[in-house]
Design a protein around this motif. Structure first.
Motif, PDB file in Angstrom:
ATOM      1  N   ARG A   1      45.930  46.598  -7.965  1.00 42.45           N
ATOM      2  CA  ARG A   1      45.003  45.531  -8.334  1.00 42.45           C
ATOM      3  C   ARG A   1      43.879  45.420  -7.318  1.00 42.45           C
ATOM      4  N   LEU A   2      44.182  45.549  -6.032  1.00 41.82           N
ATOM      5  CA  LEU A   2      43.145  45.463  -5.002  1.00 41.82           C
ATOM      6  C   LEU A   2      42.173  46.635  -5.092  1.00 41.82           C
ATOM      7  N   SER A   3      42.710  47.814  -5.344  1.00 41.98           N
ATOM      8  CA  SER A   3      41.823  48.973  -5.455  1.00 41.98           C
ATOM      9  C   SER A   3      40.911  48.855  -6.673  1.00 41.98           C
ATOM     10  N   ALA A   4      41.405  48.284  -7.757  1.00 43.76           N
ATOM     11  CA  ALA A   4      40.567  48.092  -8.941  1.00 43.76           C
ATOM     12  C   ALA A   4      39.448  47.097  -8.657  1.00 43.76           C
ATOM     13  N   ARG A   5      39.786  46.017  -7.938  1.00 40.86           N
ATOM     14  CA  ARG A   5      38.748  45.052  -7.573  1.00 40.86           C
ATOM     15  C   ARG A   5      37.697  45.681  -6.659  1.00 40.86           C
TER      16      ARG A   5
ATOM     17  N   ASN B   1      32.255  47.746  -5.773  1.00 36.71           N
ATOM     18  CA  ASN B   1      31.350  48.845  -5.414  1.00 36.71           C
ATOM     19  C   ASN B   1      30.407  49.204  -6.567  1.00 36.71           C
ATOM     20  N   ALA B   2      30.946  49.181  -7.784  1.00 35.50           N
ATOM     21  CA  ALA B   2      30.096  49.493  -8.936  1.00 35.50           C
ATOM     22  C   ALA B   2      29.006  48.443  -9.121  1.00 35.50           C
TER      23      ALA B   2
ATOM     24  N   MET C   1      53.195  48.266  -5.292  1.00 37.56           N
ATOM     25  CA  MET C   1      52.292  49.188  -5.987  1.00 37.56           C
ATOM     26  C   MET C   1      51.346  48.443  -6.909  1.00 37.56           C
ATOM     27  N   ALA C   2      51.880  47.393  -7.562  1.00 41.06           N
ATOM     28  CA  ALA C   2      51.020  46.639  -8.476  1.00 41.06           C
ATOM     29  C   ALA C   2      49.921  45.928  -7.709  1.00 41.06           C
ATOM     30  N   LEU C   3      50.310  45.358  -6.532  1.00 41.73           N
ATOM     31  CA  LEU C   3      49.301  44.665  -5.736  1.00 41.73           C
ATOM     32  C   LEU C   3      48.261  45.638  -5.202  1.00 41.73           C
ATOM     33  N   PHE C   4      48.719  46.798  -4.764  1.00 42.42           N
ATOM     34  CA  PHE C   4      47.779  47.801  -4.245  1.00 42.42           C
ATOM     35  C   PHE C   4      46.832  48.288  -5.342  1.00 42.42           C
TER      36      PHE C   4
END
Length: 449
Positions: free
Chosen positions: A6-10, A15-16, A1-4
């Motif tokens: 972190r990837l979604s935040a990146r 995108n921003a 979950m932590a890795l997922f």
């Protein structure tokens, strides 16, 4: 979950960043007022008075309008696809043209101020009036009544050396005043000195060379023979050089317009501009050897209007014209503006200017006075020219676009100014163009009927 997470935040940050780069950066609005209007405000209006306040407000509004028009054109250029030197040249051309219009507007106001000072100023004191003459000294009528100097007893009269009339005494004292009526003492005659022969003579070796006629004898120099020369035949001006000279003559007067000139098969030389279907504004002196287009609606550029010319030269704002000294003098005339005379020109011009929107009320008054020949005051003509210059600057500021109502008002003002000054040819030219522009366009049904 932590890795997922972190990837979604990146991914969200990526995108921003991509979206932020896609949005164009903020750019401040372009403002060239300092380049266009800098240092142009006349010193006569630095301190306004109740008499000059309306004229100052009028000038300020016109100058701001010229600067705003230049800013709009610079904004359009900034949004265009021009880059590099081409964009810089376009921006420089816009600023230079706006600066030229602003200079002309300020000069018109200064001329109006000086004219008002001459017409309505206070009376000047005459410098030709002679100064008041003081009481003149009266001389005694009889010389015997003049006062005499009595010598003191026991004092011998002093004898002084004879003095010249225009020299001061040697002791530095003031000369005695001259008393009219008394005879001047006669100077003693100088004793005659007998001529004595010189005791020496010039040696033969050093005898001075004295001409027979003396030193005052004139030296006669034989004149050079005059050689008869054949009269020089004038060199014919090349055709392309002539067209370039005529084009430069009119383009220097209004460099913000496009001009074209060409020679046709019949030998006619036509001058064309595209500000209003070929109408040439007032205030432009025309060469005597050119012809203008007849009033009518046309479309196309100046080059397209010259279709059929055997040889032509064109000019657009920013082109180099060369020095005025590079060309011969150009004779000007009002003949190119000659058109068939409009019947009842004065009456029709008065009717056209009556209660027309956008024209001062004085225009109709001056049109009636000019057509009746009753005479117009110079101050009123100068004020009319200020209104005409203002409309012309507004028209040139919109160029190449032109508001039809503004063009028509400019034509009426030009016709009124011409008829008020007695220039019937120019008045007929401008009003003929006005009548052709307000006439409804001819349709295909009119041609078939």
């Amino acid at each position: 979950m932590a890795l997922f997470g972190r990837l979604s935040a990146r991914q969200r940050l990526r995108n921003a960043a991509r979206e932020s780069l896609a949005i164009p950066a903020f750019s401040a609005p372009v403002d060239c007022s300092s380049w266009v209007l800098g240092g142009l405000w006349p010193a006569e209006l630095a301190t306004t008075t109740p008499e000059t306040a309306p004229l100052a407000d009028y000038l300020n509004a016109d100058l701001q309008r010229i600067a705003d028009s230049a800013n709009e054109k610079l904004h359009v250029i900034s949004r265009s696809e021009l880059t590099g030197p081409a964009r810089q040249a376009a921006e420089t051309r816009v600023i230079n043209v706006a600066r030229a219009f602003a200079v002309l507007r300020v000069e018109s106001t200064v001329r109006q101020l000086h004219k008002e000072a001459l017409e309505f100023g206070t009376e000047y004191v005459s410098l030709a009036s002679p100064p008041a003459a003081g009481p003149a000294a009266q001389a005694p009528a009889d010389p015997s009544e003049a006062p005499r100097t009595v010598d003191a007893p026991g004092q011998a009269p002093e004898t002084s050396a004879p003095q010249s009339r225009h020299r001061l005494p040697e002791n530095g004292a003031d000369p005695a005043p001259f008393t009219p009526g008394l005879p001047e003492p006669e100077a003693p005659e100088a004793p005659e000195v007998p001529e004595v022969a010189p005791a020496w003579e010039w040696p033969e070796l050093f005898q001075p060379l004295i001409p027979e006629g003396g030193f005052e004898a004139e030296l006669i120099i034989p004149a050079a023979p005059v050689v008869a020369t054949a009269p020089e035949t004038p060199v014919a001006e090349p055709s392309d050089r002539r067209l370039q000279r005529l084009l430069a003559f009119v383009a220097r007067q209004e460099p913000g317009l496009r001009w074209a000139i060409g020679v046709f098969a019949d030998g006619a030389t036509r001058l064309i501009t595209d500000i209003a279907h070929g109408w040439v504004p007032s205030g432009i002196e025309l060469p005597a050897a050119v012809q203008l287009l007849e009033p009518g609606r046309r479309i196309g550029t100046v080059t397209e209007m010259l279709s059929g010319a055997t040889e032509s030269v064109s000019y657009r704002p920013g082109d180099r014209l060369g020095w005025a000294s590079d060309f011969a003098a150009t004779e000007t005339s009002v003949t190119p503006r000659e058109l068939p005379l409009v019947r009842d020109l004065g009456w029709q011009l008065s009717e056209a200017t009556h209660w027309r929107e956008g024209l001062p009320r004085m225009v109709n008054t001056l049109a009636k006075a000019g057509s009746a020949g009753t005479g117009v005051v110079d101050a009123e003509i100068d004020l009319l020219r200020v209104h005409l210059d203002t409309l012309r600057y507004q028209l040139l500021a919109q160029y190449p676009d032109a508001d039809t109502a503004l063009v028509l008002n400019c034509m009426l003002l030009a016709a009124t100014e011409a008829i008020a000054t007695g220039d019937t040819v120019s008045a007929n030219y401008h009003y003929s163009w006005f009548r052709a522009m307000v006439a409804p366009p001819v349709g295909q049904w009119d041609l078939q009927s």
